[in-house]
Design a protein around this motif. Structure first.
Motif, short mmCIF file in Angstrom:
data_model
loop_
_atom_site.label_atom_id
_atom_site.label_comp_id
_atom_site.label_asym_id
_atom_site.label_seq_id
_atom_site.Cartn_x
_atom_site.Cartn_y
_atom_site.Cartn_z
N ARG B 115 0.82 -1.22 0.00
CA ARG B 115 0.00 0.00 0.00
C ARG B 115 0.85 1.27 0.00
N THR B 118 -0.99 4.73 -0.37
CA THR B 118 -1.62 5.23 0.85
C THR B 118 -0.57 5.77 1.81
N ALA B 148 -5.25 17.18 13.80
CA ALA B 148 -5.47 16.48 12.54
C ALA B 148 -4.29 15.56 12.20
N ILE B 151 -4.30 11.67 12.75
CA ILE B 151 -4.92 10.67 11.88
C ILE B 151 -3.89 10.01 10.96
N TYR B 154 -1.60 7.94 13.10
CA TYR B 154 -2.29 6.74 13.56
C TYR B 154 -2.25 5.67 12.47
N LEU B 155 -2.50 6.09 11.23
CA LEU B 155 -2.49 5.13 10.14
C LEU B 155 -1.07 4.62 9.87
N ILE B 159 -1.03 0.72 10.26
CA ILE B 159 -1.04 -0.13 9.07
C ILE B 159 0.34 -0.71 8.76
N ILE B 166 -1.24 -2.08 16.48
CA ILE B 166 -2.56 -1.55 16.82
C ILE B 166 -2.56 -0.99 18.23
N ILE B 170 -3.14 3.00 19.07
CA ILE B 170 -4.25 3.43 19.93
C ILE B 170 -3.72 4.21 21.13
N PHE B 173 -2.62 7.61 20.10
CA PHE B 173 -3.75 8.48 19.76
C PHE B 173 -4.48 8.94 21.02
#
Lengths: 471, 514
Positions: B115, B118, B148, B151, B154-155, B159, B166, B170, B173
């Motif tokens: 990916r 992304t 902002a 986000i 976090y990804l 990912i 994970i 978390i 965040f």
């Protein structure tokens, strides 16, 4: 005629569906007809955007306020029709009936936002509620028969009770003023508000709308109804009626301008309790619809916070918030309806590995939930931010701190859903294929969530004009 | 608005720099090609880095005003504006961010295999929000960008991260976000007090009541201390660092942590000066605790990323120490150390990433003795390690030295703490201990050396990635004046205002103590 066009279209749509149901058409045809009708209804609400006038001996007012809400409802209805078009959880034979109830319920809600007379309000509210009473138990879920029945019974019983309260309050208003028309009441009630009886009457009337909006302590139906009803029905219940409830709350609260201390304190307590109850209960949910239900209670508390400042900007911000809430919720329910292949309930753990199965849906869910959690730059953040500003302007510092703490609590459960969606599953499930129209729809919702968040100015301005038209 | 200074030669330079990466996302949305994604992102971030050189040439070091400023109405009903500008405190951090990003792309070149598109989108969105945070002069704009960026981060961790990604994402965040919730309330309160304006320079030095200042300072402190992270709010950091992909770790260490300390300098000191002076002592001791704790914990790590992560806790302790001694050496040293930490720790994470790409392990034991087969790599690693524990001649030395000098001179109205600097010094020794331990293991290895003969030394891309960092290590180390000159006027301005508040803090403290 033109003034009443959206409602007439809805009525017509209901009739069309009714005849279709008699003709025993295939479920695909029914679906296509329903979506076409939905588009027509949305078109009709858009057409009515600038209409203004009175109907039915001045008990029904068409103004910017009512038309704005009708547009929002029409749009939300169309979106619900589009992503709920599979209706997997309903028997094929009753699809037409489902659509009939749906249209009738929206008809009631649209009439509700235009009604300026207590009995008209009551009739419209009942029309919309009756349709939903029928829709909730409509579910072909052979193994778990009890759930939708329990949900239906709960919704009915609580609904009847709330309307009972409301009617009782209305009778007090009539007794106090000798009129059921809001334009008469608006002159009389503010001066009466220092009498306990007027406060009780107002509180009783508010009960009806608190029930629709699911504000503590009128929230008891929420988790079970959200869980028991079909996914598509829940998507509807979670969005469109909330718009109407806010519209009516606005009408009532602008009427009792200022509110009086008892009233305000009562609303503050309801708001805080809704937030804490909703958020704390949402923390432990396993069913995602239940979780969204509880989070909805918390959001309703937030909206109430915007309303209880009794100020035009606060009202406009509450309108902005609820409109944003509907869009964010729709995005989440779009994902739920897409994931549930057979219309079953989606547990949070069922979303494990969603990112592998459909990156597209996972991102939609991510944006929807982050927006609900109030993370910038999405609309959920801006809505919360505006409402907090309004509350602090009225020196509700403690309330603002409590609301902020609630935001922090809420992040945890929203995030845990996102976490699960981006986790990889132990046993890989099949990829979910998303049809093109669903992709377009979710892109549209994401763009709205982001766009409303980054450029809220226009919307707020419009909302202020809207509120101005009823003050 | 007289605090703003526009840049007539290139009026929109700052906005272009901020939004260029975001605009770079657009083609990526339509083209799904791995090679294109990499090349395109590298081009966009490089252009941003090159363009930002224009900031250095156009920067006026003789004024405390915000330069390259722009102001446009955004949400008119609430008087919210899009306002950006840079002063001596923010410009270096802005430059650091824009310079770091191309190297993050290079570091992910072969590290990220899935990916990719992304991933690159996340990097670009990240860059826009980070640059925006350092340039924002409107508090709402600042807050939106500050949140902002969670986000994409976090990804990035969630990912492309390691096995416990994970959990780490978390934790990261939740910690950072819940920390800044009260910041929002403080912002709204300030908005009211300042005649419904979110304009940051207007909020500064506005005589708020002492109680209000204390409350706002606590809100600020929670938000910023978690971001720094200061002991004991640091627990999210090792997890996030260890699980993040190399680029994520570099961004975290180089830029994200600086936002906390930047927040102290930009907001906590100027907006709540009396509270800052009054509460400086506990903050200073927390900094010392962080330095010692970070050092000891790093010493015990066998995971290289964890080691560097804990060393960051110690290094950032030095930075907060420098800020809260409120004198010129301390504050300038702190800002310099922010840049140094960005350069050095960023480079160290890149190094660990390079070993990881080869051995798929970050364990010190499995990296033992790679020096024999990777001489170029080890040379780089050695220099960065020297810089990390402040070896004279490197950037780390100048920064830590200035902070320690500042700490020795600590003399606030509320008291003198002569042992504070002494307490901080073991931190420097500990840093040498854990860094040398790592270096020794990596270069010479231990008795149970695995066979490493198949390891290839750095390729050209990797050398190109690391070389600029080394250049900065020595440039700052040998010629710190160039860098301190850029911030000098702004820091002097900040301290002058702060000292004029000392008396007020003293009176308030008197009242409370009595």
């Amino acid at each position: 005629m033109m003034l009443f066009l959206p409602e007439l279209t809805l009525l017509g749509a209901g009739l069309v569906i009714f005849f279709v149901s008699i003709r025993n058409a295939g479920s695909n045809t029914v679906k296509n007809i329903a979506i076409t009708l939905g588009a027509l209804i949305f078109g009709a609400t858009l057409q009515g955007a600038t209409q203004e006038g009175d109907l039915f001996y001045n008990s029904y007012r068409v103004d910017l306020f009512s038309q704005t809400f009708k547009i929002l409802m029409g749009g939300a209805l169309l979106v619900v029709l589009l992503f709920g078009s599979r209706l997997d959880s309903l028997k094929k034979e009753i699809h037409p009936e489902y659509y009939l109830c749906l249209f009738m319920s929206v008809l009631g809600l649209m009439m509700l936002v235009s009604s300026v007379e207590l009995l008209a309000i009551f009739v419209a509210l009942e029309l919309s509620s009756f349709a939903v009473y029928i829709m909730v138990p409509m579910r072909d879920d052979s193994g778990r028969y009890r759930f939708q029945m329990e949900a239906g019974a709960k919704y009915l019983l609580f609904g009847v009770m709330a309307t009972g309260f409301m009617l009782y309050g209305m009778s007090y208003y009539y007794g106090l003023t000798g009129s059921t028309r809001l334009d008469v009441l608006v002159l009389e009630i503010p001066t009466l508000l220092n009498q306990p009886v007027a406060v009780i009457a107002t509180v009783l009337i508010l009960c009806g709308f608190f029930y629709k909006l699911a504000i503590f302590p009128f929230h008891f139906w929420v988790p079970d109804v959200y869980e028991g009803a079909a996914n598509e029905t829940t998507s509807f219940i979670a969005t469109v009626p909330k718009l109407a409830a806010v519209a009516l709350l606005l009408r009532i609260l602008t009427m009792i301008e200022g509110g009086g201390e008892t009233m305000v304190n009562l609303l503050i307590v309801c708001s805080i309790l809704s937030m804490f109850y909703g958020n704390l209960s949402a923390l432990v949910q396993k069913d995602i619809k239940r979780m969204l239900g509880f989070s909805g209670i918390a959001h309703a508390g937030f909206v109430l916070l915007g309303l209880l400042v009794f100020h035009i900007t606060g009202y406009a911000h509450a309108l902005y918030y609820i409109a944003g809430y509907v869009v964010m919720n729709l995005a989440c329910f779009l994902v739920i309806c897409s994931v549930a292949a057979k219309g079953e309930n989606v547990m949070i753990e069922d979303l494990t590995g969603l990112y592998k199965r459909s990156p597209f849906l996972a991102v939609t869910l991510l944006i929807g939930l982050f927006a609900l959690a109030g993370i910038p730059p999405f609309v959920g953040f801006m809505g919360k931010f505006f409402i907090l500003i309004d509350a602090l302007r009225q020196d509700y510092l403690l309330l603002v701190v409590l609301a902020a703490i609630n935001t922090a609590i809420a992040i945890y459960y929203y995030l845990s859903v996102v976490r699960v969606a981006f986790c990889s599953a132990e046993n890989e499930q099949d990829p979910i294929s998303t049809p093109a129209h669903m992709k377009m729809l979710s892109v549209f919702l994401m763009v709205v969530i982001l766009g409303m968040g980054i450029f809220p100015s226009q919307f707020i301005h419009y909302a202020e004009n809207t509120i101005q038209s009823i003050m | 608005m007289d605090q703003l200074l526009t840049y007539p030669e290139f009026p929109h330079l700052l906005s272009i720099l901020i939004f260029l990466p975001l605009a770079g996302v657009v083609p990526l949305l339509f083209v799904n090609n791995d090679l294109f994604s990499r090349n395109w992102t590298l081009v966009v971030t490089s252009i941003a880095a090159l363009l930002s050189i224009g900031l250095i040439t156009g920067f006026d070091t003789s004024t405390t005003r915000f330069q390259f400023a722009e102001s446009h109405s955004w949400i008119s009903s609430l008087n919210i504006h899009y306002q950006v500008g840079l002063d001596g405190i923010s410009i270096l951090l802005f430059l650091l961010t824009s310079f770091i990003m191309p190297f993050c792309v290079l570091a992910s070149w072969s590290y990220i295999k899935t990916r990719i598109r992304t991933f690159m989108i996340c990097l670009l969105v990240m860059e826009t929000s980070m640059l925006g945070v350092f340039a924002a002069l409107d508090f709402v704009l600042f807050y939106i960008l500050w949140e902002a960026m969670l986000i994409p981060m976090y990804l990035l961790i969630g990912i492309w991260g390691g096995p416990r990604k994970i959990y780490a994402s978390i934790k990261f965040f939740l910690y950072t976000l819940s920390g800044s919730v009260l910041l929002l309330v403080a912002i709204i309160w300030l908005y009211q007090e300042n005649g419904f304006s979110f304009f940051i320079p207007e909020m500064m030095w506005g005589n708020y009541s002492f109680t209000a200042q204390i409350l706002i300072f606590i809100a600020f402190f929670l938000a910023f201390a978690i971001k720094v992270p200061m002991f004991p709010f640091h627990t999210w950091l090792p997890a996030a660092h260890v699980e993040a992909p190399t680029a994520g770790s570099v961004i975290l260490a180089s830029v994200l942590l600086k936002m906390g300390t930047y927040g102290f300098l930009r907001f906590a000191l100027p907006i709540t000066p009396d509270a800052a002076i009054y509460l400086a002592q506990p903050v200073l001791w927390l900094s010392i605790a962080g330095i010692i704790y970070g050092g000891f914990t790093a010493l015990a790590q066998n995971d290289m990323k964890k080691l560097i992560a804990y060393s960051s806790v110690g290094h950032m302790g030095f930075v907060t120490l420098g800020i809260f001694v409120f004198n010129i050496h301390g504050v300038e040293g702190a800002i310099l150390q922010m840049i140094n930490h960005g350069v050095t720790t960023g480079a160290l994470f890149l190094c660990v990433g390079m070993i990881y790409e080869r051995t798929h392990s970050r364990e010190l034991l499995s990296a033992t003795g790679v020096g024999k087969f990777m001489p170029i790599f080890v040379t780089f690693l050695a220099f960065f390690s020297l810089s990390a524990f402040g070896f004279p001649g490197t950037n780390g030395f100048v920064g830590e030295f200035m902070i320690l000098v500042g700490t020795f001179q600590l003399d606030t109205a509320l008291g003198k703490f002569p042992y504070l600097a002494l307490a901080a010094i073991p931190g420097a020794i500990l840093a040498a201990a854990y860094m040398l331990r790592m270096l020794q293991k990596v270069i010479w290895g231990g008795t149970n050396n695995p066979d490493q003969s198949w390891l290839k030394d750095l390729n050209i891309r990797e050398i190109v990635t690391l070389a600029p960092f080394l250049f900065f290590v020595f440039w700052i180390g040998l010629d710190a004046k160039t860098f301190t000159n850029m911030m000098h006027t702004s820091v002097i301005g900040l301290l002058d205002q702060l000292h004029s508040h000392q008396q007020q803090a003293l009176t308030a403290a008197d009242l409370i103590l009595r």
